[in-house]
Design an enzyme around this catalytic site. Structure first.
Site, PDB file in Angstrom:
ATOM      1  N   HIS A  87       0.733  -1.251  -0.122  1.00 13.40           N
ATOM      2  CA  HIS A  87       0.046  -0.240  -0.030  1.00 13.40           C
ATOM      3  C   HIS A  87       0.694   1.366   0.013  1.00 13.40           C
ATOM      4  CE1 HIS A  87      -3.701   1.917  -0.481  1.00 13.40           C
ATOM      5  NE2 HIS A  87      -3.285   2.891   0.342  1.00 13.40           N
TER       6      HIS A  87
ATOM      7  N   ARG B 171     -11.636 -10.590 -10.795  1.00 12.22           N
ATOM      8  CA  ARG B 171     -10.516  -9.764 -11.342  1.00 12.22           C
ATOM      9  C   ARG B 171      -9.505 -11.044 -11.469  1.00 12.22           C
ATOM     10  NH1 ARG B 171      -6.809  -7.243  -6.688  1.00 12.22           N
ATOM     11  NH2 ARG B 171      -5.285  -7.044  -8.387  1.00 12.22           N
ATOM     12  N   ARG B 172      -8.506 -10.770 -12.402  1.00 14.65           N
ATOM     13  CA  ARG B 172      -7.571 -11.821 -12.604  1.00 14.65           C
ATOM     14  C   ARG B 172      -8.012 -13.305 -13.180  1.00 14.65           C
ATOM     15  NH1 ARG B 172      -3.371 -10.850  -7.567  1.00 14.65           N
ATOM     16  NH2 ARG B 172      -1.974  -9.224  -9.060  1.00 14.65           N
TER      17      ARG B 172
ATOM     18  N   TYR C 138       1.751   4.819  -2.926  1.00 13.29           N
ATOM     19  CA  TYR C 138       1.993   6.567  -2.474  1.00 13.29           C
ATOM     20  C   TYR C 138       3.212   6.842  -2.954  1.00 13.29           C
ATOM     21  CZ  TYR C 138      -2.166   6.119  -0.188  1.00 13.29           C
ATOM     22  OH  TYR C 138      -3.957   5.752   0.009  1.00 13.29           O
TER      23      TYR C 138
ATOM     24  N   HIS D 132     -10.438   0.405 -10.082  1.00 14.64           N
ATOM     25  CA  HIS D 132     -10.167   1.550  -9.183  1.00 14.64           C
ATOM     26  C   HIS D 132      -8.618   1.773  -9.473  1.00 14.64           C
ATOM     27  CE1 HIS D 132      -8.524   3.474  -5.343  1.00 14.64           C
ATOM     28  NE2 HIS D 132      -7.826   2.187  -5.340  1.00 14.64           N
ATOM     29  N   PHE D 133      -7.801   0.736  -9.696  1.00 14.16           N
ATOM     30  CA  PHE D 133      -6.280   1.243  -9.773  1.00 14.16           C
ATOM     31  C   PHE D 133      -5.790   1.550 -11.110  1.00 14.16           C
ATOM     32  CE2 PHE D 133      -5.537  -3.584  -9.888  1.00 14.16           C
ATOM     33  CZ  PHE D 133      -4.843  -3.653 -10.978  1.00 14.16           C
ATOM     34  N   HIS D 134      -6.913   1.336 -12.210  1.00 15.75           N
ATOM     35  CA  HIS D 134      -6.703   1.890 -13.426  1.00 15.75           C
ATOM     36  C   HIS D 134      -6.964   3.479 -13.477  1.00 15.75           C
ATOM     37  CE1 HIS D 134      -5.877  -2.243 -14.963  1.00 15.75           C
ATOM     38  NE2 HIS D 134      -5.319  -1.461 -16.019  1.00 15.75           N
TER      39      HIS D 134
HETATM   40 FE1  HAS Z   1      -6.108   1.890  -3.712  1.00 17.48          FE
HETATM   41  C1  HAS Z   1      -6.551  -1.323  -3.900  1.00 17.48           C
HETATM   42  C2  HAS Z   1      -7.894   1.962  -0.729  1.00 17.48           C
HETATM   43  C3  HAS Z   1      -5.678   5.342  -3.493  1.00 17.48           C
HETATM   44  C4  HAS Z   1      -3.735   1.864  -6.100  1.00 17.48           C
HETATM   45  N1  HAS Z   1      -5.452   0.434  -4.633  1.00 17.48           N
HETATM   46  C5  HAS Z   1      -5.572  -0.779  -4.947  1.00 17.48           C
HETATM   47  C6  HAS Z   1      -4.844  -1.493  -5.867  1.00 17.48           C
HETATM   48  C7  HAS Z   1      -3.946  -0.740  -6.266  1.00 17.48           C
HETATM   49  C8  HAS Z   1      -4.343   0.571  -5.954  1.00 17.48           C
HETATM   50  C9  HAS Z   1      -2.971  -1.029  -7.439  1.00 17.48           C
HETATM   51  O1  HAS Z   1      -8.849   0.145   1.391  1.00 17.48           O
HETATM   52  C10 HAS Z   1      -4.830  -3.078  -6.100  1.00 17.48           C
HETATM   53  C11 HAS Z   1      -3.744  -3.922  -5.385  1.00 17.48           C
HETATM   54  C12 HAS Z   1      -3.946  -5.296  -5.758  1.00 17.48           C
HETATM   55  O2  HAS Z   1      -3.539  -5.593  -6.847  1.00 17.48           O
HETATM   56  O3  HAS Z   1      -4.802  -5.935  -5.037  1.00 17.48           O
HETATM   57  N2  HAS Z   1      -6.813   3.291  -2.320  1.00 17.48           N
HETATM   58  C13 HAS Z   1      -7.565   3.200  -1.503  1.00 17.48           C
HETATM   59  C14 HAS Z   1      -7.677   4.541  -0.605  1.00 17.48           C
HETATM   60  C15 HAS Z   1      -7.121   5.433  -1.395  1.00 17.48           C
HETATM   61  C16 HAS Z   1      -6.249   4.943  -2.747  1.00 17.48           C
HETATM   62  C17 HAS Z   1      -8.463   4.508   0.647  1.00 17.48           C
HETATM   63  N3  HAS Z   1      -4.936   3.283  -4.605  1.00 17.48           N
HETATM   64  C18 HAS Z   1      -4.860   4.746  -4.177  1.00 17.48           C
HETATM   65  C19 HAS Z   1      -4.032   5.184  -5.123  1.00 17.48           C
HETATM   66  C20 HAS Z   1      -3.255   4.199  -6.047  1.00 17.48           C
HETATM   67  C21 HAS Z   1      -3.882   3.096  -5.749  1.00 17.48           C
HETATM   68  C22 HAS Z   1      -3.564   6.561  -5.131  1.00 17.48           C
HETATM   69  C23 HAS Z   1      -2.290   4.429  -7.022  1.00 17.48           C
HETATM   70  C24 HAS Z   1      -1.537   5.181  -7.506  1.00 17.48           C
HETATM   71  N4  HAS Z   1      -6.918   0.601  -2.645  1.00 17.48           N
HETATM   72  C25 HAS Z   1      -7.745   0.930  -1.443  1.00 17.48           C
HETATM   73  C26 HAS Z   1      -8.018  -0.411  -0.926  1.00 17.48           C
HETATM   74  C27 HAS Z   1      -7.930  -1.576  -1.587  1.00 17.48           C
HETATM   75  C28 HAS Z   1      -7.034  -0.902  -3.040  1.00 17.48           C
HETATM   76  C29 HAS Z   1      -8.978  -0.666   0.396  1.00 17.48           C
HETATM   77  C30 HAS Z   1      -8.026  -3.127  -1.450  1.00 17.48           C
HETATM   78  C31 HAS Z   1      -9.283  -3.452  -2.275  1.00 17.48           C
HETATM   79  C32 HAS Z   1      -9.277  -4.780  -2.038  1.00 17.48           C
HETATM   80  O4  HAS Z   1     -10.169  -5.433  -1.669  1.00 17.48           O
HETATM   81  O5  HAS Z   1      -8.323  -5.657  -2.805  1.00 17.48           O
HETATM   82  C33 HAS Z   1      -6.900   7.139  -1.004  1.00 17.48           C
HETATM   83  O6  HAS Z   1      -5.721   7.403  -1.003  1.00 17.48           O
HETATM   84  C34 HAS Z   1      -7.396   7.746  -1.981  1.00 17.48           C
HETATM   85  C35 HAS Z   1      -7.743   9.319  -1.698  1.00 17.48           C
HETATM   86  C36 HAS Z   1      -7.729  10.098  -2.820  1.00 17.48           C
HETATM   87  C37 HAS Z   1      -8.800  11.094  -2.741  1.00 17.48           C
HETATM   88  C38 HAS Z   1      -9.162  11.975  -4.187  1.00 17.48           C
HETATM   89  C39 HAS Z   1      -8.641  13.473  -3.995  1.00 17.48           C
HETATM   90  C40 HAS Z   1      -8.570  14.302  -5.235  1.00 17.48           C
HETATM   91  C41 HAS Z   1      -7.461  15.137  -6.090  1.00 17.48           C
HETATM   92  C42 HAS Z   1      -7.729  15.558  -7.401  1.00 17.48           C
HETATM   93  C43 HAS Z   1      -8.087  16.808  -7.432  1.00 17.48           C
HETATM   94  C44 HAS Z   1      -8.556  17.305  -8.708  1.00 17.48           C
HETATM   95  C45 HAS Z   1      -8.523  18.464  -9.246  1.00 17.48           C
HETATM   96  C46 HAS Z   1      -9.314  18.845 -10.588  1.00 17.48           C
HETATM   97  C47 HAS Z   1      -8.146  19.666  -8.422  1.00 17.48           C
HETATM   98  C48 HAS Z   1      -9.545  11.465  -1.688  1.00 17.48           C
HETATM   99  C49 HAS Z   1      -6.353  15.263  -5.218  1.00 17.48           C
HETATM  100  C50 HAS Z   1     -10.400  19.384 -10.447  1.00 17.48           C
HETATM  101  C51 HAS Z   1     -11.156  19.511 -11.750  1.00 17.48           C
HETATM  102  C52 HAS Z   1     -12.346  19.461 -11.959  1.00 17.48           C
HETATM  103  C53 HAS Z   1     -13.081  19.560 -13.337  1.00 17.48           C
HETATM  104  C54 HAS Z   1     -13.531  19.057 -10.810  1.00 17.48           C
END
Ligand code: HAS
Length: 544
Positions: free
Chosen positions: A218, A434-435, A222, A369-371
């Site tokens: 995890h 998946r997979r 980051y 999600h991860f794509h």
């Molecule tokens: Fe995740 C599974 C929870 C973030 C990657 N994640 C994965 C896997 C990958 C991955 C690769 O709790 C699969 C692993 C595998 O092969 O089994 N993930 C989270 C949570 C966050 C999160 C809570 N993940 C990421 C990021 C990744 C990533 C970043 C890659 C870079 N994830 C999980 C969980 C699993 C999981 C479980 C396991 C699921 C399972 O059961 O297997 C948080 O960090 C996300 C917080 C992000 C936000 C978004 C903030 C938005 C921003 C953009 C602002 C946009 C602007 C533009 C300013 C709250 C900063 C505005 C414009 C407009 C027009 C509106």
């Protein structure tokens, strides 16, 4: 960027973009096969899971690690000055170790001796050369991180009492994060998988290996995200002609990532027996803490965009939005990534919610999600960076035509990913695993419901591959053919009126102690439980 540092950074870029092309091709084969309309070998002798392993390893592990190291080295050289010869030698040694390790692991995958997917979980077993290759990649990356940390401390010594350049600080935080997290996978590979694969032990404790993997895994996400945030906080504001909203806020969000990336790995293991519910709950709660720095980042970016849009005469609540430089690929491409990160992050919050995880775990929702996160938010930001970084390093320029093609690639990527990832999320909610290769699961009615979504994934995946071809064309042009000239490495300054950065944010001793305390708190009891309940004969994790 200093000329010698540029060579080292560029060496990383070559490997990263070769990985993109080959990994992308594997992705295309996969979506085609999964649609049920095509079958492998398609003229080549290679199996579905082998293709899936190539895809995951090349894109999630090799492209990212090489790109990140190259970008961070260039960022430090640009903002804190050239590396010393000794530091550069350490860096080159790291690069070659990573390359040899990659070649060794790739050879085993191609020989079908390491079809273990990118998470290489036991009980899937690979040839020992594959694990050795991975170990070399990790050790090589440590040397590259050490090179960056040494440079940072030298800068601090030469500039006593001053706040370090923001990009350098961010690269160093990410290097510390990487060294700390990869310790987990190093222990797993060296003490469990390698001895097991060599036949020195008959069995290994699967639960322990998965826990060590996710301690690493995890934080790994980051490690991918923070370089994108480096570009969002520091580069994009300069590209749009604005300022960094707050230096202190940016540093605080990086420190929060460093602290909260670790005590959360068990949220990948919520459905696994053998870990007590209490510790799963603790890590779920801590996962919600790691969302905070992303929300801070979103806030800061909106502020930067609004300030700049208003400076350019934008009026009303949203009038400033249209004044941003939409034609500039250095802005538009990462921006599409930012937009994708909103649903991507929301999906992460669903995954992390203890009960909802039961619904989505091991379904193709997680792949969706991860794509959106790594394969869109992070990847598009890396491409947006490459469009100015590569010409900066090679002494060429991003011409208006290449800039236009850059925008085309970003838009194609956005459309392809929208189709592919949306259908992955929806099919996941209908229970599609998946997979898994194309299958109707013995004619199960449910499996037929997934097929239209699988076809949509193939359509989206094909558009994504076209985007990759466009990106490869741009990169080749930027390396060898674009006109010679000087391309800017954009680094924004802090907005006038922003508060002073508190010195404590650079006190890594304090953060180090808190980090270790959080890791010890979140992992000691689960690991003791796992080892003491280890099945007879699996010997925990010691090979003797
Ligand atoms: Fe995740 C599974 C929870 C973030 C990657 N994640 C994965 C896997 C990958 C991955 C690769 O709790 C699969 C692993 C595998 O092969 O089994 N993930 C989270 C949570 C966050 C999160 C809570 N993940 C990421 C990021 C990744 C990533 C970043 C890659 C870079 N994830 C999980 C969980 C699993 C999981 C479980 C396991 C699921 C399972 O059961 O297997 C948080 O960090 C996300 C917080 C992000 C936000 C978004 C903030 C938005 C921003 C953009 C602002 C946009 C602007 C533009 C300013 C709250 C900063 C505005 C414009 C407009 C027009 C509106």
């Amino acid at each position: 960027v200093d000329g010698k540092d540029a060579k080292l950074a560029m060496a990383h870029m070559y490997v990263a973009f070769i990985a993109l092309l080959l990994g992308g091709l594997a992705g295309l084969l996969q979506v085609l096969v999964r649609s049920g309309e095509f079958t492998l070998p398609l003229g080549i002798k290679i199996g579905y899971y082998q293709v899936l392993t190539v895809h995951g390893i090349l894109l999630a592990l090799i492209l990212t690690t090489f790109f990140i190291m190259g970008f961070q080295i260039a960022s430090i050289s640009r903002t804190a000055g050239a590396f010393t010869n000794v530091q550069r030698k350490i860096g080159w040694t790291g690069f070659w170790l990573m390359l040899v390790g990659t070649a060794a692991a790739a050879a085993m995958v191609l020989l079908n001796k390491a079809t273990v997917l990118y998470t290489f979980y036991a009980p899937l077993k690979a040839h020992w050369i594959f694990y050795l290759g991975l170990a070399l990649v990790v050790v090589g990356s440590w040397l590259l991180c050490i090179m960056q940390i040494l440079k940072y401390y030298r800068w601090k010594k030469e500039n006593k009492g001053q706040t370090s350049p923001l990009l350098t600080y961010m690269a160093v935080v990410n290097s510390i994060l990487w060294i700390t997290c990869s310790l987990g996978v190093a222990v797993e590979v060296l003490f469990q998988l390698l001895p097991w694969s060599l036949g020195l032990v008959e069995r290994v404790d699967i639960l322990l290996s998965r826990t060590l993997f996710w301690y690493f895994g995890h934080a790994l996400v980051y490690f991918w995200l923070l370089p994108a945030y480096m570009a969002w906080y520091v580069v994009v504001p300069k590209v749009i002609g604005g300022h960094i909203f707050s230096d202190a806020l940016a540093r605080l969000s990086f420190i929060l990532f460093l602290l909260f990336s670790f005590p959360v790995g068990i949220h990948h293991q919520l459905t696994e027996p053998g870990i007590e519910g209490f510790w799963k709950f603790v890590q779920v709660v801590l996962t919600f803490f790691v969302v905070i720095p992303s929300l801070m980042t979103a806030f800061s970016l909106f502020a930067t965009f609004e300030m700049r849009g208003r400076e350019l005469g934008g009026k009303g609540v949203l009038g400033w939005f249209k004044n941003l430089p939409w034609g500039d690929a250095r802005f538009l491409v990462p921006f599409i990534g930012m937009v994708a990160f909103i649903p991507g992050g929301a999906g992460g919050i669903v995954n992390a919610s203890y009960q909802m995880n039961q619904l989505v775990h091991n379904t193709i929702w997680v792949t969706g999600h991860f794509h959106l996160t790594v394969a869109t938010a992070v990847a598009l930001t890396f491409f947006g960076v490459a469009f100015w970084l590569i010409p900066h390093l090679t002494g060429r320029t991003l011409t208006p035509k290449l800039n236009y093609l850059g925008n085309v690639s970003g838009i194609l990527w956005g459309i392809g990913m929208l189709i592919m990832s949306l259908s992955m999320h929806l099919a996941g909610l209908l229970g599609a695993p998946r997979r898994s290769e194309y299958s109707t699961y013995g004619g199960a009615e449910m499996a037929y419901d997934w097929i239209p979504y699988q076809i949509a994934q193939a359509v989206g995946g094909t558009i994504l591959f076209i985007a990759i071809l466009v990106i490869m064309y741009i990169v080749v042009q930027l390396i060898w053919f674009a006109p010679k000239g000087e391309e800017e490495f954009p680094v924004a300054t802090v907005a006038p009126g922003a508060e002073k950065t508190p010195a404590i944010l650079e006190n890594f001793k304090i953060w180090g102690v808190i980090l270790v305390a959080l890791i010890v708190f979140a992992y000691t009891m689960p690991i003791i439980d796992i080892i003491s309940n280890s099945p007879a004969g699996s010997k925990g994790f010691m090979p003797w």
